[in-house]
Design a protein around this motif. Structure first.
Motif, PDB file in Angstrom:
ATOM      1  N   PHE A  45       0.863  -1.240   0.096  1.00 30.36           N
ATOM      2  CA  PHE A  45      -0.013  -0.075   0.008  1.00 30.36           C
ATOM      3  C   PHE A  45       0.790   1.081  -0.014  1.00 30.36           C
ATOM      4  O   PHE A  45       2.025   1.113   0.426  1.00 30.36           O
ATOM      5  CB  PHE A  45      -1.006   0.154   1.288  1.00 30.36           C
ATOM      6  CG  PHE A  45      -0.514  -0.192   2.487  1.00 30.36           C
ATOM      7  CD1 PHE A  45       0.187   0.914   3.391  1.00 30.36           C
ATOM      8  CD2 PHE A  45       0.048  -1.229   3.057  1.00 30.36           C
ATOM      9  CE1 PHE A  45       0.927   0.918   4.323  1.00 30.36           C
ATOM     10  CE2 PHE A  45       0.845  -1.494   4.539  1.00 30.36           C
ATOM     11  CZ  PHE A  45       1.157  -0.275   4.927  1.00 30.36           C
ATOM     12  N   GLU A  46       0.272   2.267  -0.285  1.00 29.88           N
ATOM     13  CA  GLU A  46       1.028   3.557  -0.226  1.00 29.88           C
ATOM     14  C   GLU A  46       0.326   4.428   0.969  1.00 29.88           C
ATOM     15  O   GLU A  46      -0.887   4.222   1.039  1.00 29.88           O
ATOM     16  CB  GLU A  46       0.907   4.540  -1.475  1.00 29.88           C
ATOM     17  CG  GLU A  46       1.555   3.808  -2.694  1.00 29.88           C
ATOM     18  CD  GLU A  46       2.126   4.833  -3.914  1.00 29.88           C
ATOM     19  OE1 GLU A  46       1.400   6.029  -3.662  1.00 29.88           O
ATOM     20  OE2 GLU A  46       2.318   4.193  -4.886  1.00 29.88           O
ATOM     21  N   VAL A  47       0.983   5.294   1.556  1.00 30.13           N
ATOM     22  CA  VAL A  47       0.611   6.133   2.627  1.00 30.13           C
ATOM     23  C   VAL A  47       0.906   7.305   2.640  1.00 30.13           C
ATOM     24  O   VAL A  47       2.265   7.544   2.278  1.00 30.13           O
ATOM     25  CB  VAL A  47       0.813   5.329   3.961  1.00 30.13           C
ATOM     26  CG1 VAL A  47       2.337   5.119   4.063  1.00 30.13           C
ATOM     27  CG2 VAL A  47       0.148   5.887   5.151  1.00 30.13           C
ATOM     28  N   ASP A  48       0.249   8.404   3.296  1.00 31.37           N
ATOM     29  CA  ASP A  48       0.592   9.805   3.446  1.00 31.37           C
ATOM     30  C   ASP A  48       1.436   9.976   4.418  1.00 31.37           C
ATOM     31  O   ASP A  48       0.982  10.520   5.469  1.00 31.37           O
ATOM     32  CB  ASP A  48      -0.599  10.727   3.318  1.00 31.37           C
ATOM     33  CG  ASP A  48      -1.279  10.970   1.989  1.00 31.37           C
ATOM     34  OD1 ASP A  48      -0.621  10.512   0.832  1.00 31.37           O
ATOM     35  OD2 ASP A  48      -2.646  10.930   1.985  1.00 31.37           O
ATOM     36  N   ALA A  49       2.546   9.422   4.540  1.00 32.43           N
ATOM     37  CA  ALA A  49       3.578   9.551   5.486  1.00 32.43           C
ATOM     38  C   ALA A  49       5.203   9.214   5.076  1.00 32.43           C
ATOM     39  O   ALA A  49       5.240   8.734   3.896  1.00 32.43           O
ATOM     40  CB  ALA A  49       3.378   8.352   6.694  1.00 32.43           C
ATOM     41  N   THR A  50       6.032   9.797   5.619  1.00 34.98           N
ATOM     42  CA  THR A  50       7.447   9.693   5.196  1.00 34.98           C
ATOM     43  C   THR A  50       8.156   8.299   5.370  1.00 34.98           C
ATOM     44  O   THR A  50       7.502   7.839   6.227  1.00 34.98           O
ATOM     45  CB  THR A  50       8.330  10.591   5.663  1.00 34.98           C
ATOM     46  OG1 THR A  50       8.588  10.556   7.249  1.00 34.98           O
ATOM     47  CG2 THR A  50       7.768  12.317   5.585  1.00 34.98           C
ATOM     48  N   PRO A  51       8.748   8.058   4.586  1.00 34.80           N
ATOM     49  CA  PRO A  51       9.634   6.607   4.767  1.00 34.80           C
ATOM     50  C   PRO A  51      10.085   6.426   6.383  1.00 34.80           C
ATOM     51  O   PRO A  51       9.977   5.478   7.042  1.00 34.80           O
ATOM     52  CB  PRO A  51      10.554   6.587   3.840  1.00 34.80           C
ATOM     53  CG  PRO A  51      10.470   7.268   2.679  1.00 34.80           C
ATOM     54  CD  PRO A  51       9.568   8.572   3.371  1.00 34.80           C
ATOM     55  N   GLU A  52      10.452   7.636   6.901  1.00 39.89           N
ATOM     56  CA  GLU A  52      11.047   7.749   8.281  1.00 39.89           C
ATOM     57  C   GLU A  52      10.147   7.370   9.222  1.00 39.89           C
ATOM     58  O   GLU A  52      10.428   6.736  10.324  1.00 39.89           O
ATOM     59  CB  GLU A  52      11.786   9.108   8.579  1.00 39.89           C
ATOM     60  CG  GLU A  52      13.341   9.383   7.790  1.00 39.89           C
ATOM     61  CD  GLU A  52      12.835   9.596   6.235  1.00 39.89           C
ATOM     62  OE1 GLU A  52      14.014   9.460   5.357  1.00 39.89           O
ATOM     63  OE2 GLU A  52      11.828   9.952   5.915  1.00 39.89           O
ATOM     64  N   GLN A  53       8.920   8.155   9.069  1.00 33.94           N
ATOM     65  CA  GLN A  53       7.655   7.951   9.877  1.00 33.94           C
ATOM     66  C   GLN A  53       7.292   6.462   9.864  1.00 33.94           C
ATOM     67  O   GLN A  53       6.872   5.781  10.856  1.00 33.94           O
ATOM     68  CB  GLN A  53       6.805   8.822   9.676  1.00 33.94           C
ATOM     69  CG  GLN A  53       6.719  10.437   9.938  1.00 33.94           C
ATOM     70  CD  GLN A  53       6.058  11.182   9.413  1.00 33.94           C
ATOM     71  OE1 GLN A  53       5.457  10.952   8.131  1.00 33.94           O
ATOM     72  NE2 GLN A  53       5.639  12.378  10.089  1.00 33.94           N
ATOM     73  N   VAL A  54       7.293   5.904   8.741  1.00 35.84           N
ATOM     74  CA  VAL A  54       6.945   4.460   8.689  1.00 35.84           C
ATOM     75  C   VAL A  54       7.853   3.449   9.340  1.00 35.84           C
ATOM     76  O   VAL A  54       7.583   2.672  10.005  1.00 35.84           O
ATOM     77  CB  VAL A  54       6.532   4.063   7.097  1.00 35.84           C
ATOM     78  CG1 VAL A  54       6.370   2.601   7.076  1.00 35.84           C
ATOM     79  CG2 VAL A  54       5.635   5.110   6.496  1.00 35.84           C
ATOM     80  N   TRP A  55       9.276   3.737   9.144  1.00 35.85           N
ATOM     81  CA  TRP A  55      10.146   3.070   9.765  1.00 35.85           C
ATOM     82  C   TRP A  55      10.170   3.346  11.361  1.00 35.85           C
ATOM     83  O   TRP A  55      10.164   2.221  11.977  1.00 35.85           O
ATOM     84  CB  TRP A  55      11.592   3.619   9.082  1.00 35.85           C
ATOM     85  CG  TRP A  55      12.662   2.913   9.985  1.00 35.85           C
ATOM     86  CD1 TRP A  55      13.433   3.237  11.123  1.00 35.85           C
ATOM     87  CD2 TRP A  55      13.406   1.795   9.666  1.00 35.85           C
ATOM     88  NE1 TRP A  55      14.435   2.401  11.486  1.00 35.85           N
ATOM     89  CE2 TRP A  55      14.347   1.413  10.535  1.00 35.85           C
ATOM     90  CE3 TRP A  55      12.953   0.824   8.415  1.00 35.85           C
ATOM     91  CZ2 TRP A  55      15.123   0.307  10.333  1.00 35.85           C
ATOM     92  CZ3 TRP A  55      14.177  -0.183   8.341  1.00 35.85           C
ATOM     93  CH2 TRP A  55      15.056  -0.445   9.186  1.00 35.85           C
ATOM     94  N   ASP A  56       9.825   4.453  11.688  1.00 40.31           N
ATOM     95  CA  ASP A  56       9.500   4.559  13.439  1.00 40.31           C
ATOM     96  C   ASP A  56       8.513   3.530  13.618  1.00 40.31           C
ATOM     97  O   ASP A  56       8.384   3.295  14.699  1.00 40.31           O
ATOM     98  CB  ASP A  56       9.611   5.639  13.722  1.00 40.31           C
ATOM     99  CG  ASP A  56       9.529   6.407  15.170  1.00 40.31           C
ATOM    100  OD1 ASP A  56      10.546   5.942  15.762  1.00 40.31           O
ATOM    101  OD2 ASP A  56       8.277   6.993  15.539  1.00 40.31           O
ATOM    102  N   ALA A  57       7.315   3.820  12.891  1.00 45.06           N
ATOM    103  CA  ALA A  57       6.216   3.036  13.261  1.00 45.06           C
ATOM    104  C   ALA A  57       6.465   1.428  13.469  1.00 45.06           C
ATOM    105  O   ALA A  57       5.870   0.679  14.403  1.00 45.06           O
ATOM    106  CB  ALA A  57       5.062   3.307  12.194  1.00 45.06           C
ATOM    107  N   PHE A  58       7.197   1.152  12.441  1.00 35.53           N
ATOM    108  CA  PHE A  58       7.599  -0.549  12.412  1.00 35.53           C
ATOM    109  C   PHE A  58       8.418  -0.699  13.589  1.00 35.53           C
ATOM    110  O   PHE A  58       8.582  -1.993  14.136  1.00 35.53           O
ATOM    111  CB  PHE A  58       8.313  -0.969  11.172  1.00 35.53           C
ATOM    112  CG  PHE A  58       7.166  -0.774  10.188  1.00 35.53           C
ATOM    113  CD1 PHE A  58       5.733  -1.653  10.441  1.00 35.53           C
ATOM    114  CD2 PHE A  58       7.360  -0.533   8.902  1.00 35.53           C
ATOM    115  CE1 PHE A  58       4.816  -1.869   9.269  1.00 35.53           C
ATOM    116  CE2 PHE A  58       6.428  -0.764   7.744  1.00 35.53           C
ATOM    117  CZ  PHE A  58       5.069  -1.348   8.160  1.00 35.53           C
ATOM    118  N   THR A  59       9.407   0.132  14.070  1.00 39.08           N
ATOM    119  CA  THR A  59      10.372  -0.155  15.047  1.00 39.08           C
ATOM    120  C   THR A  59      10.319   0.411  16.355  1.00 39.08           C
ATOM    121  O   THR A  59      11.171  -0.092  17.265  1.00 39.08           O
ATOM    122  CB  THR A  59      11.980  -0.037  14.228  1.00 39.08           C
ATOM    123  OG1 THR A  59      11.770   1.724  13.980  1.00 39.08           O
ATOM    124  CG2 THR A  59      12.205  -0.538  12.866  1.00 39.08           C
ATOM    125  N   ALA A  60       9.816   1.423  16.463  1.00 41.26           N
ATOM    126  CA  ALA A  60       9.689   2.090  17.894  1.00 41.26           C
ATOM    127  C   ALA A  60       8.323   2.587  18.190  1.00 41.26           C
ATOM    128  O   ALA A  60       8.216   2.675  19.294  1.00 41.26           O
ATOM    129  CB  ALA A  60      10.668   3.283  17.624  1.00 41.26           C
TER     130      ALA A  60
END
Length: 246
Positions: free
Chosen positions: A11-26
């Motif tokens: 999927f695509e999402v209105d968030a930056t890659p850094e925000q997605v990464w943070d959601a997955f890891t922190a």
């Protein structure tokens, strides 16, 4: 009998890659549940006894665990997250793959995991787009009583919330919450298996796990500054028990 499985979503999402990464890891408590943060390196320790096999922030993260919870040496569980920038990094494309081996009751386990994945990935997108920059301050999750395992149990949850049978995703409602609270909320997800309510300060998720032989469950992701996880759990647990007390 053991059998491999793979559940993949993109999927695509209105968030930056850094925000997605943070959601997955922190930031997992904002959309899934709080868990141990991974050790930031290949070969490091990941959640639930896993080992990190790929660590490339903010693009790729994979963890893998064998002999899950001591069930069987044949058991395997792997989570793989791929993130690519879109629109010059203002948005992100995400691919999530859950793979491994189920040991028993394969069809039921796969059906449950697949439908839960859709709900979790939707909740992730809600977290990223509706609560950007806000950390969850209180998380709680719990199950209903034994009566909530009945085949028609989840329909009772919708009725207790005050939702009509035709209340659809996107509807703004005044839901009947615990302790006579009336919640001004959006029904952000609804099908026969799950209901998602979004308020200004919380994501409240209802799980119809009775479809797979387990009790109905609730998770509350509360972003309010004064949120209290125990208070939320006590209130909603009482509400859920009351639904099935008759």
């Amino acid at each position: 009998m053991s059998k491999e499985f793979e559940i993949a979503r993109e999927f695509e999402v209105d968030a930056t890659p850094e925000q997605v990464w943070d959601a997955f890891t922190a930031g997992t408590g904002g959309w899934l549940w709080p868990m141990e943060e991974p050790e930031p390196r290949e070969g490091g320790k990941g959640p639930f006894g896993s080992t990190i096999t790929v660590w490339d922030p903010p693009h790729r993260y994979t963890n893998r665990v064998e002999d899950v919870e001591g069930i069987s040496e044949q058991t395997l569980n792997q989570l793989d997250y791929t993130i690519e920038p879109r629109d010059e990094g203002r948005r992100a494309w995400v691919r999530y793959v859950h793979s491994g081996i189920f040991v028993d009751d394969w069809d039921n386990q796969y059906d449950g995991a697949s439908k839960h994945t859709d709900f979790y990935m939707h909740t992730l997108r809600q977290y990223l787009t509706q609560f950007t920059g806000r950390r969850v301050t209180a998380f709680s999750t719990f199950d209903g009583p034994e009566a909530s395992t009945a085949s028609d149990a989840f329909a009772a949850v919708g009725r207790a919330l005050g939702l009509a049978d035709d209340t659809a995703e996107g509807a703004r409602v005044r839901a009947q919450g615990p302790e006579d609270q009336v919640l001004d909320a959006v029904v952000d997800y609804r099908n026969p298996y799950f209901i998602g309510l979004r308020t200004d300060d919380a994501l409240i998720r209802f799980f119809g796990r009775n479809h797979w032989g387990a009790p109905v469950g609730i998770s509350v992701h509360d972003f309010a500054a004064d949120a209290d996880a125990k208070r939320n759990e006590t209130a909603w647990q009482g509400w859920l028990n009351g639904v099935f007390s008759a």
